[in-house]
Write an enzyme that holds these catalytic residues in place. Structure first.
Site, short mmCIF file in Angstrom:
data_model
loop_
_atom_site.label_atom_id
_atom_site.label_comp_id
_atom_site.label_asym_id
_atom_site.label_seq_id
_atom_site.Cartn_x
_atom_site.Cartn_y
_atom_site.Cartn_z
CD GLU A 1 22.88 -1.30 44.81
OE1 GLU A 1 23.13 -2.02 43.93
OE2 GLU A 1 22.87 -0.07 44.86
CB CYS B 1 21.73 6.28 27.34
SG CYS B 1 22.80 6.01 26.07
CB CYS C 1 19.73 11.23 21.15
SG CYS C 1 20.12 9.32 20.96
CB CYS D 1 21.74 12.95 25.62
SG CYS D 1 23.21 12.39 26.23
CB CYS E 1 27.25 10.94 22.07
SG CYS E 1 26.90 9.20 21.82
#
Length: 304
Positions: A48, A203, A210, A213, A218
């Site tokens: 992280e 995305c 798309c 997806c 959506c």
């Protein structure tokens, strides 16, 4: 993006199907080693730190060797700051490396070498903000907490709110949006990482794919893909910035076995001497570079 006609009017969902999203993630996720089973909370925390403002592909080149060399906070804490800065290499934003070293020292000393699982304690550690604390709580300790990065905000803006982009961040609003989407505790961590992956690989900000997806509804697609009504996005410049100059100066010191003279540093950036001087002073102020008694320069702890 090809124009797709809006779907017939339906009552839009205010959730994202965890079944569809998790099935897609199992098929399509990138092979990122810090997401594998058996990775320790410390190693997740290291990832992280590295992923802050840095693409995963660049972290892949550094993280595996790093966690093999320093698998625990105490192992990291015993390393010199200079060794940590060298191992950080060209990940950028080297203050993160210094803060990670400080974080390791605190965990080893004050937390029995165990990364805390409490968000309120995590945010007291050097270099750990709200996002990183929540990511560790979720991915290392499987807590049902909202983890909201830029990719997640974009997916929620489009799928739930029907907007091309998320606009200015609002921590309370963004956390509330994602918390409302999270499934039950057992699958919440997988849902969170899948939501991030969807934003990072499908995305995306500039060229959303798309057709790939997995979401069956959506709001943005349903509305006919309305464009953003905010200001144009600006790419983050690097070439010619103080960041680039700082990196060039640190490259000289990382490669040096002994402290270097000012002349050896100066040749790293000849384009703008005032900028070079400013960058060096900022490195000294950040304690990423030290000046020896005879006026040479070195990484911290190597100014003998």
């Amino acid at each position: 993006m090809p124009h797709i006609l809006p779907e017939p009017s339906v009552t839009g969902p205010r959730h994202i199907s965890d079944t569809n999203l998790l099935a897609w993630y199992q098929r399509s996720h990138r092979d990122l080693p810090w997401r594998e089973p058996g990775v320790s909370p410390w190693q997740i925390l290291v990832s992280e730190f590295m992923l802050q403002q840095t693409p995963a592909a660049r972290v892949l080149a550094i993280w595996p060797d790093w966690v093999r060399r320093w698998p625990t906070p105490s192992a990291t804490a015993t390393a010199s700051t200079a060794d940590v800065l060298r191992a950080w290499g060209k990940l950028g934003y080297p203050r993160r490396a210094k803060r990670l070293h400080e974080c390791a020292t605190v965990i080893a000393r004050d937390h029995n070498d165990v990364v805390p699982d409490d968000i309120e304690i995590l945010v007291t550690l050097p270099g750990v903000g709200s996002y990183t604390a929540r990511a560790v709580a979720c991915f290392a300790y499987r807590q049902r907490v909202p983890v909201v990065d830029t990719n997640v905000r974009r997916v929620v803006a489009r799928a739930v709110h029907g907007r091309a982009d998320a606009g200015a961040p609002s921590v309370p609003r963004d956390h509330a949006d994602v918390l409302a989407l999270l499934p039950h505790r057992e699958t919440a961590p997988e849902f969170s990482v899948a939501l991030m992956e969807l934003g990072a690989t499908v995305c995306t900000a500039r060229t959303p794919r798309c057709g790939l997806c997995p979401l069956d509804w959506c709001a943005w697609r349903h509305a006919g893909y309305p464009p953003s009504d905010g200001p144009p996005r600006r790419g983050q410049a690097y070439t010619g910035t103080d960041r680039q100059v700082r990196g060039r100066l640190l490259d000289v010191l990382r490669a040096a076995e002994f402290p270097v003279t000012r002349a050896e540093l100066d040749v790293a950036w000849l384009t703008d001497t005032a900028q070079r001087d400013r960058a060096l002073e900022s490195l000294l102020a950040d304690a990423l570079v030290t000046r020896t008694v005879d006026g040479r320069f070195a990484l911290p702890g190597e100014g003998f």
